[in-house]
Write a protein that holds these residues in place. Structure first.
Motif, PDB file in Angstrom:
ATOM      1  N   ASN A 146       6.973  -3.918 -14.332  1.00  0.00           N
ATOM      2  CA  ASN A 146       8.094  -5.036 -14.048  1.00  0.00           C
ATOM      3  C   ASN A 146       8.738  -5.113 -15.638  1.00  0.00           C
ATOM      4  N   ARG A 147       7.981  -5.183 -16.516  1.00  0.00           N
ATOM      5  CA  ARG A 147       8.403  -4.961 -17.992  1.00  0.00           C
ATOM      6  C   ARG A 147       9.177  -3.938 -18.509  1.00  0.00           C
ATOM      7  N   ASP A 165      12.366  -3.867 -16.616  1.00  0.00           N
ATOM      8  CA  ASP A 165      13.353  -4.820 -17.138  1.00  0.00           C
ATOM      9  C   ASP A 165      13.976  -4.159 -18.351  1.00  0.00           C
ATOM     10  N   GLN A 180      17.740  -3.026 -19.270  1.00  0.00           N
ATOM     11  CA  GLN A 180      18.332  -3.768 -20.560  1.00  0.00           C
ATOM     12  C   GLN A 180      19.075  -2.723 -21.383  1.00  0.00           C
TER      13      GLN A 180
END
Length: 372
Positions: free
Chosen positions: A149-150, A153, A157
């Protein structure tokens, strides 16, 4: 990391058996064997190989009973074998063998020892091993999800920043294009309206000077004619400056490529809009000369134009795949068109290289720092 910590904790728990058993050579052999198998299973993730090592370790308990004391350390790896073999039904079934042998070895030890307290202690150790392994596996799954998930993300971004940057660049380019169009419109309006009116005034003043019969009006008419000519020259210079500053290099090159009918031309463009006017006009003239040379002196069926911007210089490459040189005299490269190109490049303090192998190619580099 957590697997290693769990194994150390279970090893310490197994060493509590020293309060019940003397540290004999058999105990030392069982300790080293269990430790070796446990470390081996820690560094490899093959369920079948792990099942084989655990099967031999649990079978060793029938020959060396002290091995039972280190069953919690060995049983800790059983859930890992099943999770690693989850997609493979055969490997999953293969992992049941060490579990069954471990159960039989524990049952045999209970029958032989007839010590419920020791058996309870051993079962608690094995249960603790299973609990730690299941907890650690769940943590690893959550940790991997968190990392995924990081990363997702972070990727989103970066994509968002890239899209924002593209939107800003596109907006800036549209503003720049609109500014150039407005400058071009103003120059055209001045040329069509004010320029024509001044021209008419100059002609009328000249006519008045011819038919003038009053000496006292000669000097005022001369001054008026001179003033109108100065105004005309000033407007002409202003119109030229506005027109030159409104030239869009990318649009001009695309127009040249589109209008060139001798052969297809592929354009690769990578120059920012903020390019000096001198370079813009020179590049357009250079490419015009090069395309004329290709159409006159080459038998190429395709041409390529590359215009790129680097941190310290601009790069321009014009090449074709013709078997004849794009100049009348390729040995000396003294064609008029190429002489004009060389003059323009030297005026910009650039460097010109020519290659005649596999077609005709012109390499031009123009430094940024020398252009004022």
């Amino acid at each position: 990391m957590y697997l290693f910590i769990d194994k150390i904790l279970l090893l310490v728990c197994c060493l509590f058996s020293l309060f019940r058993t003397a540290p004999t050579s058999a105990y030392l052999i069982a300790f080293l064997g269990a430790l070796s198998v446990s470390m081996l299973l820690y560094v490899q993730n093959q369920p079948r190989i792990g099942a084989i090592f655990l099967t031999f370790s649990f079978c060793a308990a029938f020959v060396l009973p002290e091995t039972v004391l280190f069953f919690p350390l060995l049983i800790y790896d059983l859930p890992g074998l099943f999770s690693a073999a989850a997609p493979d039904k055969r490997s999953r079934m293969f992992c049941f063998f060490p579990a069954a042998i471990a159960f039989l070895a524990l049952l045999r030890e209970y029958v032989l020892q007839k010590d419920p307290h020791f058996f309870f202690f051993l079962c608690c150790g094995c249960g603790l091993a299973l609990y730690l392994r299941i907890r650690t596996d769940r943590y690893e799954v959550l940790h991997q999800r968190f990392l995924k998930n990081r990363d997702d993300d972070t990727e989103l971004q970066l994509l968002l920043k890239e899209k924002n940057r593209s939107l800003i660049e596109n907006q800036d380019y549209q503003i720049y294009t609109a500014t150039l169009k407005e400058r071009n419109r103003i120059a055209r309006e001045i040329h069509d309206n004010v320029g024509h009116m001044l021209t008419r005034s100059i002609l009328m003043t000249g006519a008045l000077k011819v038919i003038n019969r009053h000496p006292e009006l000669t000097s005022p008419l001369e001054q008026l004619d001179e003033t109108l000519n100065q105004a005309m020259n000033s407007i002409r210079e202003s119109v030229h400056d506005l027109h030159d500053s409104s030239v869009n290099l990318k649009t001009s090159l695309e127009t040249l490529v589109h209008d060139f009918s001798f052969c297809p031309v592929t354009l690769q463009y990578g120059i920012s809009p903020e390019i000096p006017k001198e370079i813009t006009l020179s590049v357009i003239s250079i490419i015009k000369e090069a395309l004329v040379n290709i159409s006159r002196h080459s038998n190429a069926d395709h041409a390529w134009i590359t215009a790129l911007e680097h941190p310290a210089f601009y790069q321009l490459i014009i090449r074709d795949n013709g078997t004849k040189a794009s100049l009348p005299s390729p040995e000396t490269h003294s064609g008029i068109g190429l002489s004009n190109i060389r003059t323009r490049v030297e005026a910009l303090k650039g460097v010109l290289h020519i290659q005649t192998e596999s077609g005709f190619c012109i390499y031009i580099t123009i430094p940024k720092g020398d252009i004022q």
